[in-house]
Design an enzyme around this catalytic site. Sequence first.
Site, short mmCIF file in Angstrom:
data_model
loop_
_atom_site.label_atom_id
_atom_site.label_comp_id
_atom_site.label_asym_id
_atom_site.label_seq_id
_atom_site.Cartn_x
_atom_site.Cartn_y
_atom_site.Cartn_z
N ASN A 288 40.23 -39.54 -63.98
CA ASN A 288 39.91 -38.62 -65.07
C ASN A 288 38.81 -37.70 -64.54
OD1 ASN A 288 40.15 -37.67 -67.77
ND2 ASN A 288 38.15 -38.57 -68.18
N TYR B 171 46.90 -33.70 -69.77
CA TYR B 171 46.85 -35.16 -69.92
C TYR B 171 48.23 -35.74 -69.66
CZ TYR B 171 42.38 -34.69 -72.46
OH TYR B 171 41.09 -34.43 -72.84
N GLU C 77 36.20 -39.43 -62.33
CA GLU C 77 36.11 -40.88 -62.56
C GLU C 77 37.33 -41.56 -61.96
OE1 GLU C 77 33.87 -40.60 -66.92
OE2 GLU C 77 36.00 -41.12 -66.83
N TYR D 49 36.62 -29.90 -75.36
CA TYR D 49 36.32 -31.34 -75.38
C TYR D 49 35.46 -31.73 -74.19
CZ TYR D 49 36.97 -36.36 -74.96
OH TYR D 49 36.75 -37.71 -74.82
N LYS D 50 35.77 -31.19 -73.02
CA LYS D 50 35.02 -31.53 -71.82
C LYS D 50 33.67 -30.81 -71.76
CE LYS D 50 39.26 -32.53 -69.24
NZ LYS D 50 39.11 -33.88 -68.69
N HIS E 241 39.31 -44.02 -78.44
CA HIS E 241 39.89 -42.78 -77.94
C HIS E 241 40.02 -41.70 -79.02
CE1 HIS E 241 41.57 -44.92 -74.23
NE2 HIS E 241 40.91 -43.89 -73.76
N ARG F 96 43.69 -44.95 -62.29
CA ARG F 96 43.97 -43.56 -62.64
C ARG F 96 42.71 -42.76 -62.43
NH1 ARG F 96 42.11 -41.93 -67.91
NH2 ARG F 96 43.63 -40.27 -67.93
#
Lengths: 355, 202
Positions: A225, A37, A265, A316-317, A193, A223
């Site tokens: 993601n 990140y 994204e 998390y993903k 978040h 950006r």
Amino acid sequence: MTIQFNKESFRGDYTFHNSDWAIQRFPFPFHEDSYMYSVNMEQHRGGPEGSVYEKRFDVDEHYVSEMHDRALVLAEDPLRCQSLPHMTLAGWDLLELIMVAKSEDYPELFELHRNGDTWRWVNKPMEIDDTFTFLDETTLPYGPMEYITRQAQGDWCVLDQRDDMLWMDAGMVTTQADWSLDFDIGMNFFEWHAPVPLAHEMGIFKRALKFLLNIQQGAPARRLNWTMTVNPLLDTSPENYHKWGVQKTTLTPKNIGAKQHLRVELQTFFRLPRSNALVFPIRCYLIAFQDLVTIPKWGRRLHRVIRDLPDELATYKGFIANRPMMLDYLSRYDDGLATSPGVWPDLEIEPELQK
Amino acid sequence: MSRFTFPDSIASRPVYGTLEPKQGKAHLMIADAEGAEALLDLGMHNPDIFKNSHVIFIPKDTGQTYIGSLADLDPEQFYVGPSYDASVPRIRRVLSGAHMGLQVYLAGTEGLIGQAQNEAMQAGIPHTAIQSEHRGSVARRMQCVHCKGITEDVTTDPFVCSHCGLNLFVRDHYSRRLAAFQGVRVDAEDPGNIPVPVELYS
Ligand code: HEM
């Protein structure tokens, strides 16, 4: 170029597919062989011709089918599109932004004719030709945000800005990476978040918020993601997770190339003129592993990124359980050669796979 | 001891303080069960504010334990209700007639604090101006993200959604608007494999 719109599905028989054009312009998110990140934001001032960054709101071959999928999601669950009462003006701002951008950037597909407050909107791919009165809700079949985002790919969060904070007070969210607008609506930037690991501690959200609060009208930012999705399923919502979660267990070494998709994204940020709200379009691009590895540089790099990704991020993903199988597959496309810096395919300079 | 120290958690998860007297013409105090102890502590050092206080108390399973001592604080208005839901019309009426400077104090379970805070916010009081103190049970009010039904007083993880019957795990992700934490199907990726429920914070 004229776009040939695919007739395809993002559920059931999953006939979604990318043409060679779509594969080559895919927004590959890794500019180096590892990922963590960061406050990865830059100005959104166009990009190379034909790239997904070129226009304000990219329209591609999936447009018509994606809008059909959105209509199916909304028919099943109207809570995917919500707007708190004070956000109606921002909805009109958004309608204007999208109509102006689409008609200027794709004049062969969209037309906007303005005569005072009387506006005529023509959306040729979706066969829509509507005349309405700007700022008069009664002249549209839906609220302004819902009306226009039923005709614009990607999810849309509309953030109210007050007390030096952004508040998620409206949105159209049907192609989300496992988060719920209905649950998050009304939250502030840090609250929505909250589930993200590591990034809070790294100070990323504090710095990102500062950047966002200062975005000016006419100077959008962007950006990328990314995450992973089994099957080209756009609606990976928490609402339906009890139905789609099990699809993650259907991966096999044989079908992984076709079934496993990298989900990227393209997120952009635009200041809206009347409401001073910020709009956050989240445009989702899917690519099957077997298509991605046709670009040698991307095959090499994706293997290294997934291999070295911290466990917290893979968890998390949502792909920690499938990571070993992914690595078995991807390692076949990594010959250990160096990769060129940056995200572009670099087909002319990157050697063919040496395996 | 009715106090519980919650471990650090994510940014959406509410944190609670200790009730303190605030300057104000009127005070609205809403508590359930052991939340009464927070009001009693407040009253011990600041008996005066109860002269202008409306106390709404829902004993839940504490029965008569606190009612006498709360009455001894001699609030201007004192209401004991059979359930939070039953007290809502009253809470709304009080908030709708409130003048600027009404001080709101909430004490007890997270479910009560969250819901009453929501009512106060809808009446125009910013959530940052509302005091709250957690006391008693660590039970949570949970929303099933799938069917949207609310299950009250959840004390185990996982738990069964009282509406759709799915087994849900308990997240710390919290919505002030819903006054609820999020519950997500625990066996979505391995249907039927449901972990043995454990008490929250055990
Ligand atoms: C104001 C616009 C933004 C909105 C509406 C937004 C919304 C979201 C949401 C809803 C999530 C999912 C959280 C969950 O798990 O429930 C998320 C994840 C995330 N967001 Fe944002 N975000 C915004 C801007 C940003 C910016 C500027 C950054 C810059 C660093 C950022 C970084 C992240 C990261 C790193 C994740 C985790 C993604 C992953 O690992 O897949 N966001 N965002």
